[in-house]
Scaffold this active site. Structure first.
Site, PDB file in Angstrom:
ATOM      1  CE  LYS A 185      -1.697   2.892   2.150  1.00  0.00           C
ATOM      2  NZ  LYS A 185      -1.426   4.309   1.928  1.00  0.00           N
ATOM      3  CD  GLU A 261      13.813   0.309   8.825  1.00  0.00           C
ATOM      4  OE1 GLU A 261      14.406   1.353   9.119  1.00  0.00           O
ATOM      5  OE2 GLU A 261      14.301  -0.807   9.014  1.00  0.00           O
ATOM      6  CB  CYS A 294      14.084   8.624   7.613  1.00  0.00           C
ATOM      7  SG  CYS A 294      14.953   7.422   6.591  1.00  0.00           S
ATOM      8  CD  GLU A 393      11.113  12.600  10.802  1.00  0.00           C
ATOM      9  OE1 GLU A 393       9.930  12.242  10.938  1.00  0.00           O
ATOM     10  OE2 GLU A 393      11.978  11.895  10.262  1.00  0.00           O
TER      11      GLU A 393
END
Ligand code: NAD
Length: 493
Positions: A185, A261, A294, A393
């Site tokens: 997905k 992750e 990331c 972040e």
């Protein structure tokens, strides 16, 4: 070199067939650099997802896919060849739909990721699935044991939009190499980086129906079926830590394995003996792809006595940094993926200013770029390690410079964060940098600009940056169950 005209596949892949969404609905794929509608993607429904899960289950339970290692290796080679043939189309797709700078497509988005498929093809064939353990005694009788690793089953793979083609490959290829079947997905912002792989699989490989299913959908929650459905054995997720938590909750009732992750806020520690001119200007690389990576080191930790010197070097590097149109090979920074992300990044920048950090370069939307979800390369100096912009972040082109007192203080600041994904250390002495690197609680680190990224490198995070490792043999083994079969010690089959 001009980009190929867009001609993406706009269908999902379910049970071996390229199909429209069950209800015929589509959604717009919007260019983040021009804000124009590039075309449409299938708006997969919950029923489509349930059909995809059923197909993957059947393919795993009723074919020899999981046991036929050479066939899987061959199919992965076919996928590789197919992707090579479609490479320019894939490049055009990621530049247009993800706003990926064309200058980064070689290493980060297209060429290198496609090459990684060969790593998985080789590993599928060469991995030692059954090994003999050392014989042991049980009640004075020798016992033999076979250690067998076998495919876990159906993988539900969910990917984000930032490096979409690479991340789709990083989910599909090891799942297939290990003998699992998979339902992917992709993120709604980058559907074609997945649906075009669907076409390659359907048209250019011998993979049996149901082995790979790809369901694009505008609705994030279509993917939730993958974490709740008992027919899925493993959820392999890359994305935000917030969604990772939700997936963990949804997966708990069926106790399926989760492999996550997640986000990062990595530190780049410049030790006091480093040659600042050589290492500090590289801090502008925080802005690569709009900071939408990331593992980007978004906190630069510098010795307090050398803070202002470092900031001057960064100011020069940020001011000369080229950004804008991702199709221009001179740019390494394109737009943020969406209006929502642009606004989110700008809100963080305002928060940084409110909390007292010095915004020395950028800090807003670039006036010269009328269209597109761009954010100026932004440099904050004198950032408090506890400030919101130093802790959370941002996923934008924003670097925070944080002063520290000594090496221990630098280690403390680097580790004082909920994330633990990556990082970097620079010093005139590799030994000294290594000593510091050993103290940082993250999954990967770079010393003096060395590069760890490779298909055989296990990649992943400590703390809230994730669970498990992607890539390498460790990443392959995330997809395997372990079985031990005791046999008579004299058995030598
Ligand atoms: P996101 O978590 O919002 O979305 C990721 C994917 O999850 C999308 O496909 C989305 O549709 C899907 N999703 C959302 N809610 C869901 C739910 N309840 N159930 C199932 N699926 C759901 O993340 P994003 O904004 O697309 O991506 C950016 C994030 O990804 C950043 O935090 C970044 O650090 C992280 N990321 C991590 C890595 C890594 O390897 N550690 C790599 C790339 C990106």
């Amino acid at each position: 070199m001009a980009l190929e005209a867009l001609a993406p596949c706009t269908q999902n892949l379910i049970d071996g067939a390229l199909v429209d969404a069950g209800n015929g609905n589509t959604f717009d794929n919007v260019s983040p650099s021009t804000e124009e509608v590039l075309g449409h993607a299938p708006d997969g429904t919950k029923d489509d997802m349930l059909n995809a899960v059923a197909a993957a289950r059947r393919a795993f339970d009723e074919t020899d896919w999981s046991e036929n290692h050479d066939f899987r290796s061959k199919c992965l080679r076919q996928l590789y060849e197919g992707m090579i043939e479609e490479k320019e189309q894939l490049r055009s797709i990621v530049v247009h739909e993800a706003g990926a700078p064309v200058s980064l497509t070689g290493f980060m988005h297209v060429d290198n990721p496609i090459e990684m498929v060969t790593y998985w093809a080789d590993l599928a064939a060469s991995y030692p699935y059954e090994t003999r353990m050392k014989d042991v005694d049980f009640m004075d009788t020798p016992q033999g044991r076979i250690l067998r690793r076998e495919a876990m089953g159906v993988v539900g793979a969910i990917t984000p939009w930032n490096v979409p083609l690479y991340l789709n490959i990083a989910k599909i290829a090891p799942s297939l190499a290990s003998g699992c079947t998979v339902v992917l997905k992709p993120a709604p912002d980058t559907p074609w980086s997945a649906t075009h792989i669907a076409k390659i699989i359907a048209e250019k490989t011998d993979m049996p129906p149901g082995v790979v299913n790809i369901v694009a959908s505008a609705d994030h929650l279509t993917g939730e079926i993958l974490s709740t459905d008992p027919r899925v054995d493993l959820v392999s997720f890359t994305g935000s830590t917030a969604t990772g938590r939700r997936i963990a909750e949804c997966a708990a009732p069926t106790l399926k394995k989760i492999f996550l992750e997640l986000g990062g806020k990595s530190a780049n520690i410049i030790l006091d003996d480093a040659v600042l001119e050589a290492v500090v200007p590289m801090g502008a690389m925080t802005c690569v792809h709009g900071g939408q990576g990331c593992a980007i080191t978004t906190r630069m930790l510098v010795p307090r006595a050398r803070h202002d010197e470092a900031v001057e070097l960064l100011k020069a590097a940020f001011s000369g940094w080229g950004y804008g149109d991702p199709t221009n090979p001179a740019n390494m920074q394109g737009p943020q993926i969406s209006k929502r992300q642009q606004e989110r990044v700008l809100a963080y920048i305002e928060k940084g200013k409110e909390e007292g950090a010095d915004c020395v370069v950028g800090g807003g939307r670039p006036a010269q770029l009328e269209k597109g979800f761009f954010v100026e390369p932004t440099l904050f100096a004198n950032v408090d390690p506890q400030a919101t912009i130093a802790q959370e972040e941002i996923f934008g082109p924003v670097l925070c410079v944080i002063p520290y007192e000594d090496d221990d203080d630098a280690v403390r600041i680097a580790n004082d964060n909920e994330y633990g994904l990556s990082g970097a250390v620079s010093s005139a002495s590799v030994d000294r940098a290594l000593d510091v690197a050993r103290c940082i609680r993250t999954g990967t680190l770079s010393v003096n600009g060395s590069q760890w990224f490779h298909p055989d490198t296990p990649f992943g995070g400590y703390k809230q940056s994730g669970i498990g490792r992607e890539n390498g043999v460790m990443g392959f083994e995330e997809h395997l169950e372990t079985k031990v079969i005791a046999v008579p010690a004299d058995y030598r089959g």
